[in-house]
Design a protein around this motif. Structure first.
Motif, short mmCIF file in Angstrom:
data_model
loop_
_atom_site.label_atom_id
_atom_site.label_comp_id
_atom_site.label_asym_id
_atom_site.label_seq_id
_atom_site.Cartn_x
_atom_site.Cartn_y
_atom_site.Cartn_z
N PRO A 1 43.81 40.00 63.79
CA PRO A 1 43.36 40.28 62.42
C PRO A 1 44.55 40.27 61.47
N GLN A 2 44.34 39.71 60.28
CA GLN A 2 45.47 39.58 59.36
C GLN A 2 45.06 39.88 57.93
N ALA A 3 46.06 40.10 57.11
CA ALA A 3 45.86 40.35 55.68
C ALA A 3 46.08 39.05 54.93
N SER A 4 45.23 38.79 53.93
CA SER A 4 45.45 37.60 53.11
C SER A 4 46.37 37.92 51.94
N SER A 5 46.37 39.19 51.50
CA SER A 5 47.33 39.59 50.46
C SER A 5 47.66 41.07 50.60
N ILE A 6 48.90 41.37 50.22
CA ILE A 6 49.44 42.74 50.27
C ILE A 6 50.06 43.01 48.91
N ARG A 7 49.73 44.16 48.35
CA ARG A 7 50.34 44.56 47.09
C ARG A 7 50.87 45.98 47.24
N LEU A 8 52.10 46.21 46.82
CA LEU A 8 52.71 47.53 46.93
C LEU A 8 52.01 48.50 45.99
N ARG B 1 39.55 36.30 55.96
CA ARG B 1 38.24 36.10 56.56
C ARG B 1 38.35 35.73 58.03
N GLU B 2 39.42 35.05 58.41
CA GLU B 2 39.57 34.61 59.79
C GLU B 2 40.81 35.25 60.40
N GLU B 3 40.78 35.39 61.71
CA GLU B 3 41.95 35.89 62.42
C GLU B 3 42.99 34.79 62.52
N GLY B 4 44.24 35.21 62.58
CA GLY B 4 45.33 34.27 62.77
C GLY B 4 45.83 34.34 64.21
#
Length: 192
Positions: A177-184, A170-173
């Motif tokens: 801009p960033q991802a809170s979760s990544i799934r292959l 929800r917020e930039e780091g």
């Protein structure tokens, strides 16, 4: 507020009466949510009646609070309901905004769960395994991610070109801009 209240009159003369009403209602909003960083109200006449002296008012209210997209409330008086003081439309817009701020408070306190959007598909385009981070290419730009965002402790299996499902934070780091979760995505790997 970090940024002072902004009140704009579009296609109409400014009004001390309307401005005073807006300022009064914004003070009430600050009691509903203490962390308001900015507020902007745009008042306009959406259409003019040729023979009538009654001009309907449209108001758009934008409020920013930490951790959320801009909250927006908008309403306009029906032409036949136009009053000279425009109090009803102002009250309706601010009541909608109060409800949005109350909902934001409940989400922040954990009373209501915030549902993340469905994951998007992206492709790993840069990877820095020594520093435990990388970037995923999305339709609207690259997203930063770090080792802890990768589900299942599978950071080591990533390579440039790997297709992944991404849930945005929800917020930039600090890296934007960033991802809170990544799934292959096991079944598909893009050609490098």
């Amino acid at each position: 507020m970090d940024i002072p209240l902004q009140i704009a009159f579009k296609d109409m003369d400014s009004s001390a009466f309307l401005e005073a009403q807006i300022r009064h209602r914004v003070e009430k909003l600050k009691r509903v949510h203490q962390a308001i960083t900015s507020c902007r109200a745009v008042l306009s006449i959406p259409h003019r009646a040729a023979a009538s002296g009654k001009l309907p008012l449209e108001i758009a209210l934008e409020v920013n609070i930490p951790g959320h997209n801009t909250l927006v409330a908008r309403d306009e008086e029906p032409r036949h309901d136009a009053k000279q003081d425009h109090t009803l439309v102002i009250n309706r817009v601010f009541e909608v905004m109060e409800r949005q701020l109350e909902q934001a408070n409940r989400i922040h306190k954990g009373i209501v769960k915030h549902h993340a959007s469905a994951p998007d598909t992206g492709k790993v385009v840069r990877l820095f395994p020594e520093q435990d981070y990388g970037f995923v290419e999305m339709r609207d730009g690259d997203l930063y991610f770090n080792r802890t965002a990768v589900q299942g402790e599978r950071f080591e299996t990533l390579s440039v070109g790997t297709l992944v499902e991404v849930v945005r934070a929800r917020e930039e780091g600090p890296m934007g801009p960033q991802a809170s979760s990544i799934r292959l995505r096991e079944a598909a790997r893009a050609a490098s």
